[in-house]
Design a protein around this motif. Structure first.
Motif, mmCIF file in Angstrom:
data_model
loop_
_atom_site.group_PDB
_atom_site.id
_atom_site.type_symbol
_atom_site.label_atom_id
_atom_site.label_comp_id
_atom_site.label_asym_id
_atom_site.label_seq_id
_atom_site.Cartn_x
_atom_site.Cartn_y
_atom_site.Cartn_z
ATOM 1 N N GLY A 1 75.699 53.639 58.171
ATOM 2 C CA GLY A 1 76.139 52.286 58.415
ATOM 3 C C GLY A 1 77.495 52.321 57.361
ATOM 4 N N VAL B 1 73.914 56.492 66.550
ATOM 5 C CA VAL B 1 74.759 55.704 66.657
ATOM 6 C C VAL B 1 75.704 57.010 67.312
ATOM 7 C CG1 VAL B 1 76.394 57.302 64.543
ATOM 8 C CG2 VAL B 1 76.537 54.902 65.365
ATOM 9 N N ASP C 1 84.940 56.474 63.510
ATOM 10 C CA ASP C 1 83.118 56.981 62.918
ATOM 11 C C ASP C 1 82.977 56.807 61.431
ATOM 12 O OD1 ASP C 1 83.994 58.485 63.926
ATOM 13 O OD2 ASP C 1 81.235 59.355 64.649
ATOM 14 N N TYR D 1 81.578 54.295 59.185
ATOM 15 C CA TYR D 1 80.107 53.859 59.556
ATOM 16 C C TYR D 1 79.110 55.144 60.076
ATOM 17 C CZ TYR D 1 81.758 53.675 64.350
ATOM 18 O OH TYR D 1 82.343 54.061 65.265
ATOM 19 N N THR E 1 74.048 49.773 62.028
ATOM 20 C CA THR E 1 74.881 50.778 63.050
ATOM 21 C C THR E 1 73.705 49.837 64.598
ATOM 22 O OG1 THR E 1 72.643 52.047 63.098
ATOM 23 C CG2 THR E 1 75.455 52.827 62.061
#
Length: 380
Positions: A73, A222, A228, A232, A329
Motif C-alpha cells: 500500500g 490490488v 498505482d 501504493y 490496500t
C-alpha cells in the motif's frame, strides 16, 4: 521487562525472548482482527529477525513464509520518494522545479506553478485522497490535473493525496528519462539488494503472492489504477522491507549518491500538527509517545486538511527521530517504523486491511521492548 536491543542477538535465549514478545503481541492482534497471515521483521543492532504467522491464502491453506509477498500500500510512497530523491541527487531535476516546467501538458493549469516539493508533501493546494473512479488511463489522468482547481494556496495546507505524490513520482521519472516502473524495478530496488520486491509481480513469483481479504471475506489483490505504482503498488517480503529499513538506519554501504537521496527523504519540509513531513516518511522527535503516533496516523490526519508550516530551510536529517509510514490496500495492511539513533526498526505486513491504531499499538509494544535502556547507535 524491557530488554536492550543490543542484548537480543547475543544468545539463543535472547532470541527466544524476542520471539515471546512478538508472539504475545501479534497472535492476539491476528485473533482480534481475524487476520489470516502476518509477517513481522525487526532490526536491532544490525541483526535482522523475521517472524511469520498464519496463512498467505485462506483458500489454499498456504502458510506465510520468508518468501511471501505482501502488498505494501502507501508504504510504497517511501520508495517513490527515494527514487525521486535519487534523481535529484543525480542532478536530473530539483524539488523547487515547477510541475508545468517539467510536464508541459500542465501549462496553464492550476498546477503549472506548484513545486515538485509541494506535490511530494501533499501541500499542492488540496488534491484529494484518490482519483475519481472515472479516471482510468493516462489521458484522462492528465485531463483531470488540468481541470483541477485548488482549495488552498500551495504550501499552506497538507491533505494526504495519492494524486499528489503520484504526480511527483510520474514527473520525477519523466525527468530521469525512463518509465517509473522500469526505474523502480531495474535501478532503485537492485541498489538496495531487494530481489523480492516488485512493482508488477512476475509470473514465476505469483505462487508466493499472498491473497488479501476484502471486507466481505473474498480473496482480493490490488487492481491497476492511475498512479498505482507511484502511490501504493509495490509488493514485497518482510525480509526485503526490513533491508530497506536497515539502509535508512545506516546506509554507509550504499553508494554516495544513494546515501544523499536517503538523507533528502529524512529532511523535514513541513511541520503538520505533531509530526514533520519528509519525503514519503513522517517523523517525530524521539523519544515520543504512543499518543503522538496515534494522532499523527489518525483518520483525521489522513482524510482532512491541516495547516502546514514550511520549514525554511528544511530541517536537516536527524538520527534522533522516529520515522514511520502506514500502508493499506483493500486487502492488505502494513506499518514501518524505525529510529536511526537507536539502530532499531520494525516492519509489519498483513493480508488484511485492519485498523491503523491496532498496527501502531502493536508496533509500539514491540518497539518499547526493543528499545529499553539501549544506548544510541553509533553514527554511520
Amino acid at each position: 521487562m524491557l530488554v536492550a536491543a543490543s542484548a537480543w542477538a547475543q544468545t539463543s535465549s535472547e532470541q527466544e525472548r524476542l520471539q515471546h514478545v512478538v508472539d504475545g503481541t501479534i497472535k492476539p492482534l491476528m485473533e482480534g482482527n481475524a487476520i489470516p497471515g502476518m509477517a513481522v521483521a525487526i532490526i536491532a543492532d544490525g541483526k535482522q529477525f523475521v517472524f511469520n504467522y498464519g496463512l498467505a491464502s485462506k483458500e489454499s491453506g498456504q502458510k506465510v513464509t520468508d518468501s511471501t509477498l505482501f502488498e505494501m500500500g502507501s508504504i510504497s510512497k517511501t520508495f517513490t520518494a527515494t527514487l525521486a530523491a535519487y534523481g535529484v541527487a543525480r542532478g536530473a531535476f530539483s524539488l523547487s522545479d515547477k510541475a508545468g516546467q517539467r510536464l508541459p501538458a500542465l501549462a496553464g493549469s492550476s498546477l503549472e506553478n506548484v513545486s515538485l516539493l509541494d506535490l511530494a508533501t501533499y501541500t499542492a493546494g488540496g488534491l484529494p485522497l484518490q482519483f475519481p473512479d472515472q479516471i482510468t488511463d493516462d489521458a484522462e489522468m492528465i485531463g483531470y490535473y488540468k481541470a483541477w482547481r485548488p482549495t488552498f494556496p500551495p504550501g499552506s495546507h497538507r491533505l494526504y493525496s495519492n494524486p499528489s505524490i503520484g504526480l511527483f513520482g510520474y514527473i520525477a521519472a519523466q525527468a530521469m528519462g525512463k518509465p517509473f516502473d522500469d526505474l523502480m524495478q531495474t535501478d532503485l530496488l537492485p541498489s538496495f539488494g531487494l530481489s523480492n520486491t516488485y512493482v508488477r509481480v512476475p509470473q514465476e513469483r505469483m505462487a508466493d503472492y499472498a491473497w488479501g481479504i476484502a471486507k466481505d471475506g473474498r480473496p482480493i489483490r490490488v487492481s491497476p489504477g492511475p498512479m498505482d505504482s507511484e502511490a501504493y503498488g509495490i509488493k514485497t517480503t518482510a525480509t526485503d522491507l526490513i533491508r530497506f529499513v536497515e539502509a535508512n538506519i545506516n546506509g554507509s554501504r550504499l553508494d554516495e549518491t544513494l546515501q544523499r537521496a536517503i538523507a533528502a527523504t529524512h529532511a523535514g519540509y513541513y511541520k503538520v500538527g505533531v509530526m514533520q513531513q519528509g519525503l514519503g516518511w513522517e517523523m517525530y522527535s524521539y523519544p515520543t509517545t504512543l499518543e503522538r503516533l496515534l494522532a499523527g496516523n489518525s483518520a483525521k490526519m489522513a482524510f482532512e486538511p491541516h495547516e502546514a508550516h514550511k520549514l525554511v530551510p528544511p530541517q536537516p536529517p536527524r538520527r534522533d527521530m522516529l520515522f514511520n509510514k502506514t500502508g493499506s490496500t483493500n486487502g492488505f495492511g502494513g506499518y514501518v517504523a524505525y529510529v536511526p539513533a537507536r539502530g532499531i526498526g520494525i516492519a509489519i505486513l498483513a493480508n488484511k486491511n485492519y485498523p491503523i491504531p491496532d498496527r501502531i499499538k502493536a508496533a509500539w509494544q514491540i518497539f518499547s521492548a526493543l528499545d529499553g535502556q539501549k544506548k544510541p547507535a553509533p553514527q554511520p
